[in-house]
Scaffold this motif. Structure first.
Motif, short mmCIF file in Angstrom:
data_model
loop_
_atom_site.label_atom_id
_atom_site.label_comp_id
_atom_site.label_asym_id
_atom_site.label_seq_id
_atom_site.Cartn_x
_atom_site.Cartn_y
_atom_site.Cartn_z
N ARG A 1 34.60 3.20 -1.05
CA ARG A 1 35.35 3.09 -2.31
C ARG A 1 35.64 1.62 -2.63
N LEU A 2 36.09 0.87 -1.64
CA LEU A 2 36.37 -0.55 -1.86
C LEU A 2 35.09 -1.31 -2.24
N TYR A 3 33.98 -0.95 -1.61
CA TYR A 3 32.74 -1.68 -1.83
C TYR A 3 32.08 -1.33 -3.16
N PHE A 4 31.98 -0.03 -3.45
CA PHE A 4 31.24 0.40 -4.63
C PHE A 4 32.10 0.46 -5.89
N LEU A 5 33.32 0.96 -5.79
CA LEU A 5 34.15 1.11 -6.98
C LEU A 5 34.94 -0.15 -7.28
N ASP A 6 35.61 -0.69 -6.25
CA ASP A 6 36.44 -1.87 -6.47
C ASP A 6 35.67 -3.17 -6.37
N ARG A 7 34.40 -3.07 -5.91
CA ARG A 7 33.49 -4.20 -5.87
C ARG A 7 34.03 -5.36 -5.03
N LEU A 8 34.68 -5.01 -3.92
CA LEU A 8 35.14 -6.04 -2.99
C LEU A 8 33.97 -6.49 -2.12
N SER A 9 33.93 -7.79 -1.83
CA SER A 9 32.89 -8.32 -0.97
C SER A 9 33.16 -7.93 0.48
N ILE A 10 32.17 -8.14 1.33
CA ILE A 10 32.34 -7.87 2.76
C ILE A 10 33.50 -8.69 3.31
N ASP A 11 33.58 -9.96 2.90
CA ASP A 11 34.68 -10.81 3.38
C ASP A 11 36.04 -10.28 2.95
N ARG A 12 36.13 -9.78 1.72
CA ARG A 12 37.42 -9.25 1.24
C ARG A 12 37.78 -7.97 1.98
N ILE A 13 36.78 -7.12 2.22
CA ILE A 13 37.04 -5.88 2.98
C ILE A 13 37.50 -6.22 4.39
N ALA A 14 36.86 -7.22 5.00
CA ALA A 14 37.27 -7.64 6.35
C ALA A 14 38.71 -8.12 6.34
N ALA A 15 39.10 -8.86 5.29
CA ALA A 15 40.47 -9.35 5.21
C ALA A 15 41.46 -8.21 5.02
N VAL A 16 41.07 -7.23 4.23
CA VAL A 16 41.96 -6.08 3.99
C VAL A 16 42.24 -5.33 5.28
N TYR A 17 41.19 -5.13 6.08
CA TYR A 17 41.34 -4.36 7.31
C TYR A 17 41.80 -5.21 8.50
N GLY A 18 41.71 -6.54 8.36
CA GLY A 18 42.05 -7.40 9.48
C GLY A 18 41.01 -7.36 10.58
N ILE A 19 39.72 -7.32 10.17
CA ILE A 19 38.62 -7.24 11.14
C ILE A 19 37.62 -8.35 10.84
N HIS A 20 36.66 -8.56 11.76
CA HIS A 20 35.62 -9.56 11.54
C HIS A 20 34.68 -9.07 10.44
N ARG A 21 34.11 -10.03 9.70
CA ARG A 21 33.23 -9.65 8.58
C ARG A 21 32.01 -8.86 9.07
N ALA A 22 31.53 -9.16 10.28
CA ALA A 22 30.39 -8.42 10.81
C ALA A 22 30.76 -6.95 11.03
N THR A 23 31.98 -6.71 11.47
CA THR A 23 32.44 -5.33 11.63
C THR A 23 32.54 -4.63 10.29
#
Length: 287
Positions: free
Chosen positions: A211-233
């Motif tokens: 949902r964050l990636y396709f609908l909200d169009r967040l980048s991998i880096d932004r998703i990583a920041a939201v979850y508090g995880i590494h961008r590779a994860t």
């Protein structure tokens, strides 16, 4: 006759528990209890909650303290909800500020968010029960806050809500390929339903990431920041969720459509090529 009677009344051996798994459950429970000694969560309730989420997270990788706290809140133990708000309230406030939610609206959004996550309603149980311990609880809560903030901004900016999506219809001119045109018109309903069912079959975390990636169009880096995880994860989570969705869609189409495998592959190729549009519309239809 005597032998049959003996067999009939022979005791049935219960399946013996796996000692290693039981030891791991005990260790996770002890970790959670040590982190939250004021929350007297019964071990049986903790283990039942673990079993409910079996498969969503490897037990050895479980965030035990967070899972214990979420389980205590799900079980409505006194103090659990307040503990979550005290520990993570600042993070959620920061999310609302970073998403440019006006101060006058933050209190209402924060209250609505806590109600949805921790309290629930008669027709909608509290979402905290969906937390599976796969990532930090703070990241899971930030995802919910980001979603609410983005929804607020979109609604405030415009009342143009996209209607139920044409899930397999592209926004570009119709393709001249007659095979694709046929597939669009012939199997649209089946593809829409297969996508819906496959999405519903994903784990909650996988759906949230998509949902964050396709609908909200967040980048991998932004998703990583939201979850508090590494961008590779974060990238692996997006890829894993996307592929799980496509595998589920393919399996459903193969069962539903009485056509050659090659034709199913062609349909799936069309789904892949237009997945971003399809997922955006699908998530909007679920809002």
């Amino acid at each position: 006759m005597r032998d049959e009677t003996i067999l009939e009344h022979a005791p049935v051996r219960a399946t013996e528990p796996d000692p290693a798994a039981e030891a791991l459950r005990s260790r996770l429970y002890a970790e959670g209890r040590a982190a939250w000694p004021g929350l007297d969560l019964a071990r049986a309730d903790f283990v039942a909650h673990l079993d409910r989420h079996a498969g969503a997270c490897e037990l050895a990788a479980l965030h035990a303290a967070d899972f214990y706290l979420a389980c205590a809140c799900h079980r409505r133990l006194a103090g659990a909800s307040a503990a979550i708000q005290a520990r993570h309230g600042g993070e959620l406030e920061a999310v609302l500020r970073s998403r440019n939610v006006p101060p006058a609206h933050r209190d209402d959004l924060r209250q609505a968010l806590w109600e949805k996550l921790l309290v629930g309603r008669p027709d909608a149980p509290a979402k905290i029960g969906d937390y599976a311990g796969r990532g930090p609880l703070g990241g899971w809560l930030r995802v919910a806050a980001v979603r609410m903030a983005l929804n607020f901004r979109e609604q405030a900016r415009t009342d143009r809500l996209v209607p139920a999506a044409e899930l397999v219809e592209a926004h570009h001119p119709a393709s001249p390929d007659p095979e694709l045109s046929f597939l669009k018109s012939q199997y649209r309903r089946e593809v829409e339903q297969a996508l819906r069912d496959a999405l519903a079959g994903l784990e909650t975390d996988e759906r949230n990431v998509l949902r964050l990636y396709f609908l909200d169009r967040l980048s991998i880096d932004r998703i990583a920041a939201v979850y508090g995880i590494h961008r590779a994860t974060a990238a692996r989570w997006v890829t894993r969720g996307r592929e799980a969705l496509l595998r589920g869609t393919q399996a459903l189409l193969e069962r539903q459509l009485k056509v050659e495998r090659a034709e199913v592959d062609s349909i799936l190729g069309l789904v892949r090529s237009q997945l971003e549009l399809s997922m955006s519309g699908l998530f909007r239809a679920r809002e």
